[in-house]
Scaffold this active site. Structure first.
Site, short mmCIF file in Angstrom:
data_model
loop_
_atom_site.label_atom_id
_atom_site.label_comp_id
_atom_site.label_asym_id
_atom_site.label_seq_id
_atom_site.Cartn_x
_atom_site.Cartn_y
_atom_site.Cartn_z
N CYS A 128 1.41 -1.38 -0.12
CA CYS A 128 -0.08 0.39 0.02
C CYS A 128 0.69 1.05 0.14
CB CYS A 128 -1.05 -0.30 1.28
SG CYS A 128 -1.80 1.59 1.41
N ASP A 189 -7.23 -2.93 -9.21
CA ASP A 189 -6.81 -1.62 -8.21
C ASP A 189 -6.94 -0.39 -8.95
OD1 ASP A 189 -5.57 -0.60 -5.69
OD2 ASP A 189 -3.89 -2.02 -5.86
N HIS A 221 -6.65 -4.15 -4.15
CA HIS A 221 -5.92 -3.62 -3.58
C HIS A 221 -5.52 -4.63 -2.73
CE1 HIS A 221 -2.82 -0.21 -2.76
NE2 HIS A 221 -3.58 -0.92 -1.28
#
Lengths: 254, 90
Positions: A128, A189, A221
């Protein structure tokens, strides 16, 4: 990494403080195998939700596999509290400065390399925002031996999205990257989008960098996050983690 | 912090957090990764008072549609409240 059931296996995992960016004392979670080594090192950069249980568990997993892992608390200067509360505070502030993160990551790398049982190789990895931070660290603080970007959002930024804390789009530092990079991304994502991953890959290719990008269908994600059922994708996560370990083994040893 | 979408403002009032009631003085509204709701991104509202510590926080994570509906009824209630204060009738 333990090989057979009769081999001794153990680790030490604890919170310590080291000098980070600008010499500030910061907390790091330091997980390393017991034994003489030599051990390769990994700087593990936590994700946006902070220096949380998942991040520390992953550091211990790396130690189990034979790496000395250091995970800095990037929000340490903001104070202390529950990881979610700290992350919410940082979120309200718009994040932490890129230069500070790079300085903290470099300090962790140098700490690992200075250990008597280090093999001299150190990689950096994060998920992330930590994936973005890992790319930044490897590009702006030369001296890492490998970098892994796990779905880092914001590696490719528009001019209008730059801020005083994030003054340069990380992809613009690609020319300075001095180690191989592995990237894992989900095709569903939106941070990063597949188009942004394309731009990053094209820049790596243009600059002649050693890179390996893998993109997974059916994943968005955070597909490693087994504690987030909407994000977790078991098949992709198992394959991706194998790729991470293979990449580190080839570039850092184990 | 993956989206960089956050808005902040000062507020005055009280909120009930994990340690009970506290005075609020700020709210941040972000669209980013939530901690709890099963969404990749959510409309996150954090009522806080930094002087009372980072744990002084009332957190809400909403879908975008829920957030829009909340904004609608919030303004509707405010409009009726202002009418009540001015006229004695809502």
């Amino acid at each position: 990494m333990p090989g057979t059931t009769d081999q001794y296996e153990g680790m030490t995992a604890e919170t310590i403080t080291i000098p980070g960016h600008n010499g500030d004392r910061i907390h790091v979670y330091y997980a390393r195998p017991l034994g003489p080594g030599p051990f390769p090192g990994i700087v593990w950069i936590h994700h946006f939700p902070g220096w949380d249980e998942w991040s520390q568990e992953t550091a211990r997993q790396l130690a189990y596999l034979g790496y000395a892992a250091v995970a800095p608390d990037l929000y340490c200067r903001e104070g202390h509290g529950a990881p979610e509360d700290m992350a919410a505070k940082v979120r309200a502030n718009g994040g932490v400065p890129d230069a500070q993160v790079v300085g903290d990551a470099a300090a962790c790398r140098d700490f690992l390399r200075s250990q008597a049982n280090a093999n001299g190789k150190v990689g950096v990895i994060g998920t992330c925002s930590g994936g973005r931070h890992s790319v930044l660290a490897a590009s702006c603080a030369p001296g890492f031996d490998a970098v892994v970007d796990l779905w880092g959002g914001g590696v490719v930024m528009r001019q209008e999205d730059l801020t005083p804390m994030r003054p340069v789009s990380p992809v613009d530092y690609t020319k300075d990257l001095d180690c191989p990079i592995l990237g894992l991304f989900g095709n569903d994502d939106r941070a990063p989008t597949p188009e942004q991953v394309d731009i990053h890959e094209a820049e790596l290719k243009k600059r002649g960098k050693k890179y390996e990008f893998h993109r997974y269908d059916g994943a968005g994600h955070g597909f490693f996050y087994y504690d987030r059922p909407q994000a977790y994708r078991a098949e992709q996560a198992v394959d991706g983690w194998r790729k991470v370990l293979d990449f580190f083994q080839r570039n850092l040893g184990s | 912090m993956c989206t960089n979408i956050v808005e902040r403002t000062n507020v005055s009032g009280s909120g009930r957090g994990a340690q009970g009631w506290f005075n609020l003085n700020e709210v941040s509204v972000s669209y980013d990764h939530p901690f709890h709701v099963s969404l990749e991104h959510a409309l996150n509202i954090d009522f806080t008072n930094e002087a009372s510590g980072v744990g002084a926080r009332v957190a809400v994570e909403l879908t975008l549609d829920s957030a829009k509906e909340l904004a609608r009824v919030l303004l509707e209630a405010v409009n009726r409240a202002e009418q009540y204060e001015a006229t004695g009738y809502a």
